[in-house]
Motif scaffolding. Structure first.
Motif, PDB file in Angstrom:
ATOM      1  N   PRO A  26       0.820  -1.210   0.000  1.00 52.41           N
ATOM      2  CA  PRO A  26       0.000   0.000   0.000  1.00 52.41           C
ATOM      3  C   PRO A  26       0.858   1.266   0.000  1.00 52.41           C
ATOM      4  O   PRO A  26       1.993   1.254   0.486  1.00 52.41           O
ATOM      5  N   THR A  27       0.300   2.339  -0.547  1.00 55.62           N
ATOM      6  CA  THR A  27       0.941   3.639  -0.392  1.00 55.62           C
ATOM      7  C   THR A  27       0.814   4.018   1.086  1.00 55.62           C
ATOM      8  O   THR A  27       0.098   3.365   1.852  1.00 55.62           O
ATOM      9  N   TYR A  28       1.461   5.079   1.497  1.00 52.04           N
ATOM     10  CA  TYR A  28       1.382   5.506   2.895  1.00 52.04           C
ATOM     11  C   TYR A  28      -0.078   5.763   3.297  1.00 52.04           C
ATOM     12  O   TYR A  28      -0.539   5.269   4.335  1.00 52.04           O
ATOM     13  N   ASP A  29      -0.807   6.512   2.468  1.00 54.61           N
ATOM     14  CA  ASP A  29      -2.212   6.810   2.782  1.00 54.61           C
ATOM     15  C   ASP A  29      -3.086   5.553   2.780  1.00 54.61           C
ATOM     16  O   ASP A  29      -4.005   5.429   3.588  1.00 54.61           O
ATOM     17  N   GLN A  30      -2.801   4.620   1.885  1.00 56.16           N
ATOM     18  CA  GLN A  30      -3.555   3.363   1.869  1.00 56.16           C
ATOM     19  C   GLN A  30      -3.220   2.513   3.082  1.00 56.16           C
ATOM     20  O   GLN A  30      -4.084   1.848   3.636  1.00 56.16           O
ATOM     21  N   THR A  55     -11.189   2.248  -5.888  1.00 57.95           N
ATOM     22  CA  THR A  55     -12.276   1.419  -5.354  1.00 57.95           C
ATOM     23  C   THR A  55     -12.858   2.053  -4.083  1.00 57.95           C
ATOM     24  O   THR A  55     -12.401   3.103  -3.642  1.00 57.95           O
ATOM     25  N   ASN A  56     -13.816   1.359  -3.497  1.00 56.10           N
ATOM     26  CA  ASN A  56     -14.433   1.850  -2.254  1.00 56.10           C
ATOM     27  C   ASN A  56     -14.008   1.013  -1.045  1.00 56.10           C
ATOM     28  O   ASN A  56     -14.713   0.971  -0.050  1.00 56.10           O
ATOM     29  N   GLN A  57     -12.860   0.361  -1.132  1.00 57.96           N
ATOM     30  CA  GLN A  57     -12.408  -0.489  -0.029  1.00 57.96           C
ATOM     31  C   GLN A  57     -10.936  -0.266   0.279  1.00 57.96           C
ATOM     32  O   GLN A  57     -10.201   0.256  -0.553  1.00 57.96           O
ATOM     33  N   PRO A  58     -10.515  -0.646   1.472  1.00 63.59           N
ATOM     34  CA  PRO A  58      -9.107  -0.453   1.842  1.00 63.59           C
ATOM     35  C   PRO A  58      -8.189  -1.431   1.126  1.00 63.59           C
ATOM     36  O   PRO A  58      -8.616  -2.486   0.659  1.00 63.59           O
ATOM     37  N   HIS A  59      -6.919  -1.055   1.053  1.00 66.98           N
ATOM     38  CA  HIS A  59      -5.904  -1.963   0.506  1.00 66.98           C
ATOM     39  C   HIS A  59      -5.835  -3.180   1.429  1.00 66.98           C
ATOM     40  O   HIS A  59      -5.814  -3.030   2.652  1.00 66.98           O
ATOM     41  N   PRO A  60      -5.801  -4.390   0.882  1.00 68.45           N
ATOM     42  CA  PRO A  60      -5.797  -5.582   1.739  1.00 68.45           C
ATOM     43  C   PRO A  60      -4.560  -5.695   2.637  1.00 68.45           C
ATOM     44  O   PRO A  60      -4.603  -6.383   3.656  1.00 68.45           O
ATOM     45  N   SER A  61      -3.484  -4.997   2.303  1.00 68.74           N
ATOM     46  CA  SER A  61      -2.270  -5.044   3.133  1.00 68.74           C
ATOM     47  C   SER A  61      -2.128  -3.787   3.992  1.00 68.74           C
ATOM     48  O   SER A  61      -1.006  -3.393   4.324  1.00 68.74           O
ATOM     49  N   ASN A  62      -3.252  -3.168   4.358  1.00 64.56           N
ATOM     50  CA  ASN A  62      -3.156  -1.968   5.196  1.00 64.56           C
ATOM     51  C   ASN A  62      -2.586  -2.341   6.555  1.00 64.56           C
ATOM     52  O   ASN A  62      -2.592  -3.496   6.956  1.00 64.56           O
ATOM     53  N   TRP A  63      -2.092  -1.356   7.275  1.00 67.45           N
ATOM     54  CA  TRP A  63      -1.341  -1.589   8.503  1.00 67.45           C
ATOM     55  C   TRP A  63      -2.215  -1.771   9.733  1.00 67.45           C
ATOM     56  O   TRP A  63      -1.713  -2.050  10.817  1.00 67.45           O
ATOM     57  N   PHE A  64      -3.524  -1.607   9.586  1.00 65.03           N
ATOM     58  CA  PHE A  64      -4.418  -1.733  10.729  1.00 65.03           C
ATOM     59  C   PHE A  64      -5.256  -3.011  10.691  1.00 65.03           C
ATOM     60  O   PHE A  64      -6.047  -3.253  11.585  1.00 65.03           O
ATOM     61  N   GLY A  68     -10.666  -5.767   3.808  1.00 65.70           N
ATOM     62  CA  GLY A  68     -11.029  -5.365   2.460  1.00 65.70           C
ATOM     63  C   GLY A  68     -11.236  -6.602   1.621  1.00 65.70           C
ATOM     64  O   GLY A  68     -10.495  -7.569   1.739  1.00 65.70           O
ATOM     65  N   ASN A  69     -12.249  -6.596   0.804  1.00 59.95           N
ATOM     66  CA  ASN A  69     -12.526  -7.744  -0.059  1.00 59.95           C
ATOM     67  C   ASN A  69     -11.554  -7.752  -1.236  1.00 59.95           C
ATOM     68  O   ASN A  69     -11.122  -6.698  -1.702  1.00 59.95           O
ATOM     69  N   PRO A  70     -11.218  -8.934  -1.735  1.00 57.11           N
ATOM     70  CA  PRO A  70     -10.330  -8.998  -2.900  1.00 57.11           C
ATOM     71  C   PRO A  70     -11.020  -8.416  -4.136  1.00 57.11           C
ATOM     72  O   PRO A  70     -12.250  -8.440  -4.239  1.00 57.11           O
ATOM     73  N   ILE A  71     -10.223  -7.891  -5.040  1.00 56.32           N
ATOM     74  CA  ILE A  71     -10.747  -7.412  -6.312  1.00 56.32           C
ATOM     75  C   ILE A  71     -10.890  -8.631  -7.220  1.00 56.32           C
ATOM     76  O   ILE A  71      -9.916  -9.350  -7.469  1.00 56.32           O
TER      77      ILE A  71
END
Length: 109
Positions: A26-30, A55-64, A68-71
């Motif tokens: 993910p990017t920093y913001d993602q 998309t309308n969902q978070p990156h699946p590798s976000n830090w929190f 997020g559902n797979p694309i």
């Protein structure tokens, strides 16, 4: 500019083959779930104007660990059809064409 072929996938939509790719990290913001997942699409044979889908969902590798559902390929195909209807010309050179499907995304801040 062509997409990196590593980790990209081919998809055929209405007889035309495209290449699509999610950013692995993910990017920093993602990563902070401040912005949603994006992916890129291009014409497989004649890369021209890339399509960038938000998309309308978070990156699946976000830090929190926000879920997020797979694309899925069906979603990619729908996005390609929508972009084509909205004027995306994948074989013509040009700046990235942005398709914003982020309605409903909830930021973590």
């Amino acid at each position: 500019m062509a997409l990196v072929k590593k980790r990209s996938r081919l998809i055929t939509v209405d007889g035309t083959t495209y290449r699509w790719r999610l950013r692995g990290r993910p990017t920093y913001d993602q990563g902070l779930v401040w912005s949603p997942l994006t992916y890129a699409v291009e014409h497989a044979g004649t890369p021209g104007t890339p399509l960038v889908v938000t998309t309308n969902q978070p990156h699946p590798s976000n830090w929190f660990g926000t879920h997020g559902n797979p694309i899925l390929p069906g979603q990619v195909a729908d996005s390609i059809r929508t972009a084509l209807t909205d004027g995306w010309t994948p074989e013509s050179p040009g700046s990235p064409f942005h398709l914003d499907q982020s309605a409903g995304f909830v930021s973590s801040h």
